[in-house]
Design an enzyme around this catalytic site. Structure first.
Site, PDB file in Angstrom:
ATOM      1  N   HIS A 147     -49.250  39.432 -54.027  1.00  0.00           N
ATOM      2  CA  HIS A 147     -50.134  39.995 -52.977  1.00  0.00           C
ATOM      3  C   HIS A 147     -50.490  38.881 -51.983  1.00  0.00           C
ATOM      4  O   HIS A 147     -51.303  38.018 -52.280  1.00  0.00           O
ATOM      5  CB  HIS A 147     -51.412  40.543 -53.629  1.00  0.00           C
TER       6      HIS A 147
ATOM      7  N   LEU B 234     -49.675  37.117 -44.626  1.00  0.00           N
ATOM      8  CA  LEU B 234     -49.128  36.009 -43.809  1.00  0.00           C
ATOM      9  C   LEU B 234     -49.491  36.133 -42.340  1.00  0.00           C
ATOM     10  O   LEU B 234     -49.242  35.217 -41.557  1.00  0.00           O
ATOM     11  CB  LEU B 234     -47.607  35.956 -43.938  1.00  0.00           C
ATOM     12  N   ARG B 235     -50.031  37.294 -41.943  1.00  0.00           N
ATOM     13  CA  ARG B 235     -50.382  37.555 -40.526  1.00  0.00           C
ATOM     14  C   ARG B 235     -49.134  37.533 -39.634  1.00  0.00           C
ATOM     15  O   ARG B 235     -48.021  37.478 -40.108  1.00  0.00           O
ATOM     16  CB  ARG B 235     -51.439  36.566 -40.020  1.00  0.00           C
TER      17      ARG B 235
ATOM     18  N   HIS C 108     -55.246  49.528 -52.496  1.00  0.00           N
ATOM     19  CA  HIS C 108     -56.516  48.813 -52.324  1.00  0.00           C
ATOM     20  C   HIS C 108     -57.579  49.760 -52.880  1.00  0.00           C
ATOM     21  O   HIS C 108     -57.897  50.775 -52.261  1.00  0.00           O
ATOM     22  CB  HIS C 108     -56.788  48.494 -50.844  1.00  0.00           C
TER      23      HIS C 108
ATOM     24  N   LEU D  95     -62.718  41.181 -49.933  1.00  0.00           N
ATOM     25  CA  LEU D  95     -62.858  42.549 -50.431  1.00  0.00           C
ATOM     26  C   LEU D  95     -61.751  42.863 -51.421  1.00  0.00           C
ATOM     27  O   LEU D  95     -60.604  42.481 -51.173  1.00  0.00           O
ATOM     28  CB  LEU D  95     -62.837  43.548 -49.263  1.00  0.00           C
TER      29      LEU D  95
ATOM     30  N   ASP E  12     -53.862  37.406 -53.029  1.00  0.00           N
ATOM     31  CA  ASP E  12     -54.609  38.011 -51.919  1.00  0.00           C
ATOM     32  C   ASP E  12     -55.060  36.928 -50.941  1.00  0.00           C
ATOM     33  O   ASP E  12     -56.124  37.044 -50.336  1.00  0.00           O
ATOM     34  CB  ASP E  12     -55.806  38.831 -52.421  1.00  0.00           C
TER      35      ASP E  12
HETATM   36  C1  NCD Z   1     -57.633  41.184 -46.681  1.00  0.00           C
HETATM   37  C2  NCD Z   1     -57.247  40.710 -45.274  1.00  0.00           C
HETATM   38  O1  NCD Z   1     -57.968  39.883 -44.714  1.00  0.00           O
HETATM   39  O2  NCD Z   1     -56.224  41.170 -44.757  1.00  0.00           O
HETATM   40  N1  NCD Z   1     -59.022  40.872 -46.912  1.00  0.00           N
HETATM   41  C3  NCD Z   1     -59.651  40.757 -48.085  1.00  0.00           C
HETATM   42  O3  NCD Z   1     -60.863  40.601 -48.073  1.00  0.00           O
HETATM   43  N2  NCD Z   1     -59.036  40.779 -49.237  1.00  0.00           N
HETATM   44  C4  NCD Z   1     -57.361  42.642 -46.848  1.00  0.00           C
HETATM   45  C5  NCD Z   1     -57.371  43.112 -48.256  1.00  0.00           C
HETATM   46  O4  NCD Z   1     -56.470  42.831 -49.031  1.00  0.00           O
HETATM   47  O5  NCD Z   1     -58.351  43.788 -48.637  1.00  0.00           O
HETATM   48 ZN    ZN Z   2     -55.073  41.682 -49.603  1.00  0.00          ZN
END
Ligand code: NCD
Ligand code: ZN
Length: 361
Positions: free
Chosen positions: A13, A16-17, A139, A231, A261
């Site tokens: 998970h 990478l934007r 999610h 989150l 994540d």
């Molecule tokens: C993630 C994000 O910034 O893209 N943020 C997070 O708080 N985990 C999105 C996600 O996976 O919930």
């Molecule tokens: Zn995420």
């Protein structure tokens, strides 16, 4: 234990934007440690067609090549919306362009404004996915229309209402509950059939919600920073204890694997009003997991090290149809300092802190 060797881990998970925003800064941190990663599709313009996924895949490989990581393997995913085209999902899967689809409940987290407002809206696509054995990544939090449900309760309610419903309606659907933070979601995975698995981040097994508030709400005090806000939000100590036990000694630990994540946001955004949630843990994600497994006494014998290796490098890869890496990495018990800020102006999770493990090769 002073050093450990494990198969090169795989990140289940990762964010990478975009190529033009943060990817060129953040990718190398993951590629240094992991042989590959499941790439999340929640870009500013979400990845909703396989054609977009193909472009994004090529951009990732381009940056990986540029940085000298020739073997990094991105696993692409689709972003499900209320109006997603099931035939494009199926075609992308059959072409091997993407290997899973992600369900973001509408407004539940960062870049989820195109997410699903009602689970029934995607029943058609879930049916197709069940038939073609394409995994659903979830999610697991309630959508924004349920804003009166507190942050600490959203995953529990979603597990009870929606995860169970999906599994009941589509019992053969391969499903991964992403970044599990509660005892209930963890039990849901443990107790469901073998096609239901889950991922666990380092932050959610290292800290409980006290880490957000402890010491006040000054952003830079140790243990009290916005870097700990992601989150689903960090949970109760009992949830943390349950998940720590589940991944190390639990009856279904083979269903739980590392998914960092890692979710970078630039400092200005993190500190602004309407700050984005997400921990950038990529600079030392493997070491953070190592710390937790060590704390739990898992490095006292080879059995324990094997459980760690399976969690990091092996578990759940079958859902993507891939094998674990045959390369190994070595971790040694040596201090390293997590940088305060990294290029791209991103403050990592545990910025400025010293941690006791380091990858040496
Ligand atoms: C993630 C994000 O910034 O893209 N943020 C997070 O708080 N985990 C999105 C996600 O996976 O919930
Ligand atoms: Zn995420």
């Amino acid at each position: 234990m002073k050093s450990l060797k494990i198969f090169r881990p795989f990140d289940r998970h990762l964010h990478l934007r975009e190529l033009l925003t943060l990817m060129k800064f953040v990718l190398e941190y993951s590629a240094k440690q992991f042989c590959g990663a499941v790439i999340m599709p929640n870009l500013k313009k979400p990845i909703t067609t396989w054609q977009q996924a193909k472009t994004y895949f090529e951009e990732i490989l381009y940056v990986a090549e540029q940085k000298g990581f020739h073997n990094f393997k991105p696993i692409m995913t689709a972003y499900l919306t209320d109006i997603i085209d099931p035939s494009n999902i199926e075609e992308g899967f059959k072409r091997g362009m993407w290997k899973a689809a992600k369900l973001y409940p509408f407004g539940a987290t960062t870049n989820s404004d195109s997410g699903v407002t009602k689970i029934e809206n995607i029943f058609k696509v879930l049916e197709v996915m069940q038939n073609i054995e394409m995994p659903l990544l979830v999610h697991p939090e309630t959508d924004v229309s349920r804003y009166t449900i507190g942050f600490l309760d959203r995953e529990r309610v979603y597990t009870d209402e929606v995860l169970t419903l999906i599994h009941r309606e589509f019992p053969k659907l391969i499903m991964s509950v992403e970044q599990i933070t509660t005892k209930e979601a963890c039990q849901f995975v443990e107790d469901s059939s073998n096609n239901v698995v889950g991922t666990v981040t380092p932050q959610h097994i290292m800290y409980d919600y006290n880490a957000i508030f402890h010491g006040g709400v000054h952003p830079y005090k140790p243990g009290a920073y916005v870097e700990n806000v992601c989150l689903p939000i960090l949970k109760h100590p009992e949830d943390v204890a349950y998940i720590r036990n589940a991944i190390t000694k639990g009856k279904a630990r083979w269903k739980l694997g590392a998914g960092t994540d890692s979710a970078p946001h630039i400092e200005e955004v993190k500190l602004s009003h309407g700050s984005c949630c997400g921990c950038f843990n990529a600079p030392a994600a493997v070491e953070l997991y190592t710390m937790v497994f060590e704390e739990l006494g898992m490095f006292e014998d080879w059995e324990g090290i094997k459980v760690f290796e399976e969690f990091m490098s092996v578990n759940n890869l079958w859902i993507y149809g891939i094998e674990h890496s045959k390369e190994t990495i070595e971790l040694v018990k040596e201090n390293q300092i997590i940088p305060e800020l990294v290029p791209g102006n991103i403050r990592p999770f545990k910025a400025g802190q010293t941690i006791p493990w380091k990858i040496v090769s």
